[in-house]
Design a protein around this motif. Structure first.
Motif, short mmCIF file in Angstrom:
data_model
loop_
_atom_site.label_atom_id
_atom_site.label_comp_id
_atom_site.label_asym_id
_atom_site.label_seq_id
_atom_site.Cartn_x
_atom_site.Cartn_y
_atom_site.Cartn_z
N LEU A 71 0.85 -1.19 0.00
CA LEU A 71 0.00 0.00 0.00
C LEU A 71 0.89 1.24 0.00
O LEU A 71 1.85 1.32 0.78
N THR A 72 0.55 2.23 -0.90
CA THR A 72 1.36 3.44 -1.02
C THR A 72 0.44 4.65 -1.12
O THR A 72 -0.52 4.64 -1.90
N LEU A 73 0.75 5.68 -0.31
CA LEU A 73 0.07 6.97 -0.41
C LEU A 73 1.09 7.96 -0.94
O LEU A 73 1.87 8.56 -0.20
N ALA A 74 1.10 8.13 -2.26
CA ALA A 74 2.12 8.95 -2.90
C ALA A 74 2.01 10.41 -2.51
O ALA A 74 3.02 11.12 -2.41
N ALA A 75 0.81 10.89 -2.24
CA ALA A 75 0.63 12.31 -1.92
C ALA A 75 1.34 12.69 -0.63
O ALA A 75 1.80 13.83 -0.47
N GLN A 76 1.43 11.75 0.30
CA GLN A 76 2.08 12.02 1.58
C GLN A 76 3.42 11.31 1.70
O GLN A 76 4.00 11.29 2.80
N ASN A 77 3.88 10.70 0.60
CA ASN A 77 5.16 10.00 0.58
C ASN A 77 5.21 8.91 1.65
O ASN A 77 6.20 8.74 2.37
N ILE A 78 4.12 8.15 1.74
CA ILE A 78 4.02 7.04 2.70
C ILE A 78 4.02 5.74 1.91
O ILE A 78 3.26 5.56 0.96
N GLY A 79 4.85 4.80 2.36
CA GLY A 79 4.86 3.48 1.75
C GLY A 79 6.03 3.30 0.80
O GLY A 79 6.89 4.18 0.65
N PRO A 80 6.05 2.14 0.19
CA PRO A 80 5.00 1.11 0.25
C PRO A 80 4.98 0.33 1.57
O PRO A 80 6.05 0.00 2.10
N LEU A 81 3.76 0.06 2.07
CA LEU A 81 3.56 -0.72 3.29
C LEU A 81 3.24 -2.15 2.89
O LEU A 81 2.21 -2.42 2.29
N PRO A 82 4.13 -3.09 3.23
CA PRO A 82 3.90 -4.48 2.80
C PRO A 82 2.83 -5.17 3.64
O PRO A 82 2.69 -4.92 4.84
#
Length: 760
Positions: free
Chosen positions: A702-713
């Motif tokens: 899972l990746t939230l590109a707008a907040q530069n979070i992830g990828p979370l496996p």
């Protein structure tokens, strides 16, 4: 015979053109090569709350414009805002205005697939509950109608022009060098260049309207033309035009300098000398060999560049193994041109070549070897392309692409069978020529023997005649000697008699003169002398011989008559030459072996026209692999709704293809409650037929590109066949999250697919 053949040929040509026209007419509308494989909200879905955006997922990348995706409310008003975005992969989304009321909404899209074909369609979803709607949006795209038909016809003409241009030139260089001097062959190759050039210009002008509105009036829209030139397809068409300029120079050299070095007639070799070492009839000096090598190298480069203008902008440029597929497609197109274009040039040569430049047996045999190599190349490259575009045996019968491919394979098989007959006619023609040569040698030997016998008889007769002449001359000489001796004897006797007579006369005269003198002396007085008579001089008259005047030259009338005679002689010579050429042509056409070869080659060319039409339709048809992926995605969505798999707050469906054995299927993701915090995630994997299947490994990120979070496996646990789950999946905050799923179907085959989901 000719009067009987001509109507049959015309009937066959008309039938072939009718079949090709029917296929081309059936090709419109063009089936897109990108298919809609999923949407969020799904087609026909009923959601509780109004979504903030609508997402569309396609089987391959597409090109979108300002109005590519439209969302209409029940009254037909647009409720989308902003331009379509491409958050990830092949998923494209458009944002919606907030506060949408309940009712049925219509999503209409019109995009361009990565392989240059327009994609159009529409579907509905509902908020709260379905309602009445005034929107009437059909799936008709810009490729329907007159512009779409013209674009499809232009594609066919461009393919045909390339085949005739490249194949005709290859036939001249590799098989029949004297063909460069034949006007009919020159017209054929130049016609191919003109057809390809005009079709390319037409496609460039039609492209803007073809991919947008489909209106005839937009064909001359300069703004649309500018957009086309910035796209991949426009760049390919422009590069094709530049290569055609180089091809024009190639044609000028081929039918100029090269034609002047080619022999007018290429003598056929004996059958036993044709097995090897055939260099295409190029027995000229170093200059000619260098020119041939330069033309062959330059022509191959230009032809490969022209073929690449299709490969880099259409089917081969997208999908699995594009880096391998594009060179394979170039080789495939070159093999098609060498076979079908060379066949067309051979047909023209057999029917239109003048008597003084006939197409020889060796040329036909060289083309037979060239065609065999082309067929082998087509078989190898065709198998690869079929696997790439179909992916399974069932796609041959379950998809339109597979059905058309079966028709193409059948036509190729028919062409190969007819080519086998042509090869047999060629062998018969060779055997007939060898037999005729042997008979001619026997006739020549018999004639020489008869001539030698006749010469010996004439020599013997001459010897006998000479001996008879000599004997007769000897007899005549003896008789002449006898006659001469007799004559001389008679002349001697007569001479002696004349001498005696003259002596007697002189003696008598002397006596009389003396008596007279004495008498005068007795009578004349003394002192007087008798007068001496002086001799008179003889005057001889020389008569001048006057020669008659010679003629000074021919009169004007004689000169005019001589000029008319020379004109009549020249006309008569031309008439005799024309009559002799017509007689030779009749004899050539009356040859049953050559007639059979011409008929079989004509049949091959007829099948080739239909084959080219089927190929054109095939390039405009959605590949079987894409069609089956779309069906699998729809089936998986329906299955998920029936089994309750789609009951979560977010449900995503993504087709995948790892490229290996049993590497195709659909993966579905359920995320509940799709809010920030703890969530439960379910993964379902199904095969193309919708049945659950197990795979060695499934991974989620899972990746939230707008907040530069992830990828979370996320590592889900296997529950049952085709089902994995993971609990307490932590999502830190709301947003537009990218869900990536990696599916591994073997030790080396895996693929990652993705979709975006709105969390919170």
């Amino acid at each position: 015979m000719t009067q009987t053949i001509a109507p049959r040929v015309r009937t066959l040509v008309l039938l072939i053109l009718a079949v090709a026209g029917a296929l081309l007419a059936g090709a419109a509308p063009v089936s897109a090569h990108a298919a809609l494989t999923g949407s969020d909200p799904a087609q026909g879905a009923v959601v509780d709350t109004a979504p903030s955006q609508v997402s569309l997922t396609f089987s391959e990348p597409i090109a979108v414009g300002d109005d590519s995706v439209r969302v209409l409310d029940p009254k037909g008003e647009r409720v989308d805002k902003g331009d379509p975005a491409n958050p990830s992969g092949t998923t494209y989304s458009v944002r919606l205005v907030s506060g949408l009321p309940d009712g049925t909404y219509t999503v209409a899209y019109q995009v361009v697939s990565a392989d240059s074909h327009p994609v159009a369609g529409a579907f509905t979803f509902s908020i709260g509950a379905p309602s009445e709607t005034t929107v009437s949006v059909s799936a008709q795209g810009s490729d329907d109608g007159l512009v779409g038909w013209l674009y499809g016809f232009g594609r066919y003409v461009s393919y045909a022009g390339f085949v005739v241009l490249a194949g005709g030139a290859a036939f001249v260089l590799a098989c029949w060098a004297p063909g460069a001097r034949v006007r009919a062959v020159q017209r054929l190759v130049v016609s191919g260049w003109l057809a390809l050039t005009s079709a390319t210009l037409g496609l460039l002008m039609l492209r803007g309207s073809y991919t947008t509105s489909g209106k005839v009036g937009d064909v001359f829209d300069l703004e649309l033309l500018g957009d086309v030139l910035q796209a991949k397809t426009g760049a390919a068409l422009v590069s094709r035009l530049l290569l055609l300029a180089a091809a024009a120079l190639f044609i000028a050299v081929l039918f100029g300098a090269y034609a002047r070095t080619a022999d007018a007639v290429e003598p056929d070799r004996d059958a036993e000398d044709d097995g090897g070492g055939d260099d295409g009839g190029d027995d000229g000096g170093p200059d000619k060999r260098d020119l041939t090598f330069g033309l062959a190298l330059g022509g191959t480069v230009v032809a490969a560049g022209l073929a690449a203008s299709w490969a880099m902008s259409e089917h081969a440029s997208q999908g699995l193994q594009a880096g391998v597929a594009m060179p394979v497609d170039v080789v495939h197109l070159l093999a098609v041109a060498a076979w079908l274009g060379g066949l067309t040039a051979l047909l023209v040569a057999l029917y239109r070549a003048p008597v003084e430049t006939p197409v020889g047996r060796d040329a036909v045999r060289r083309f037979s070897r060239l065609a065999f190599g082309s067929v082998v190349t087509l078989a190898v490259t065709g198998v690869y392309q079929s696997w790439r575009q179909l992916g399974s045996w069932s796609a041959f019968t379950d998809t339109r692409y597979g059905q058309l491919l079966l028709v193409k394979i059948a036509l190729v098989a028919v062409m190969v069978a007819v080519a086998f007959l042509s090869r047999r006619w060629t062998q018969r023609l060779a055997d007939a020529r060898v037999s005729e040569a042997a008979k001619e040698a026997e006739r020549t030997e018999a004639a020489e023997e008869a001539e030698r016998t006749e010469a010996a008889e004439r020599a013997e007769e001459a010897v006998r005649a000479e001996e008879a002449v000599r004997a007769e001359e000897a007899v005549r000489a003896k008789e002449a000697v006898r006659a001469e001796a007799t004559q001389r004897a008679e002349e001697g006797v007569r001479a002696k008699e004349a001498v005696r007579v003259k002596a007697t006369e002189r003696a008598n005269e002397a006596v009389r003169a003396e008596a007279t003198e004495r008498a005068k002396e007795a009578k004349q007085p003394a002192g007087t002398a008798p007068a001496e008579a002086s001799g008179t001089s003889e005057v001889s008259e020389a008569s001048m011989a006057v020669e008659p005047p010679k003629a000074s030259g021919a009169s004007d009338a004689e000169k005019a008559e001589a000029g008319q005679d020379s004109v009549r002689a020249a006309q008569l010579a031309r008439q005799r030459a024309a009559a002799e050429a017509a007689r030779q042509k009749r004899l050539r056409d009356a040859d049953p072996n050559r007639f059979g070869l011409r008929r079989s080659v004509l049949a091959e060319a007829g099948v080739a026209v239909v084959l080219l039409a089927v190929t054109t339709v095939l390039t405009q048809t959605e590949p079987g692999r894409t069609e089956q992926d779309a069906r699998a995605a729809t089936a998986a969505s329906s299955s998920a709704s029936a089994t309750g798999q789609g009951s979560g707050a977010v449900s995503l469906t993504m087709p995948f293809d790892t490229g290996g054995k049993s590497g195709k299927g659909v993966v579905s993701i359920d995320l509940d409650p799709a809010q920030a915090g703890d969530n439960t995630l379910h993964v379902y994997v199904e095969g193309p037929d919708g049945t659950p299947v197990d795979v060695p490994e499934v991974k989620i990120a899972l990746t939230l590109a707008a907040q530069n979070i992830g990828p979370l496996p996320v590592a889900p646990d296997h529950v049952t066949t085709g089902h994995w789950s993971a609990s307490r999946v932590q999502i830190p905050m709301a947003g537009d999250w990218k869900v990536e799923v990696t599916v591994r179907t073997s030790d080396i085959d895996q693929v990652t697919v993705s979709k975006n989901a709105q969390i919170g």
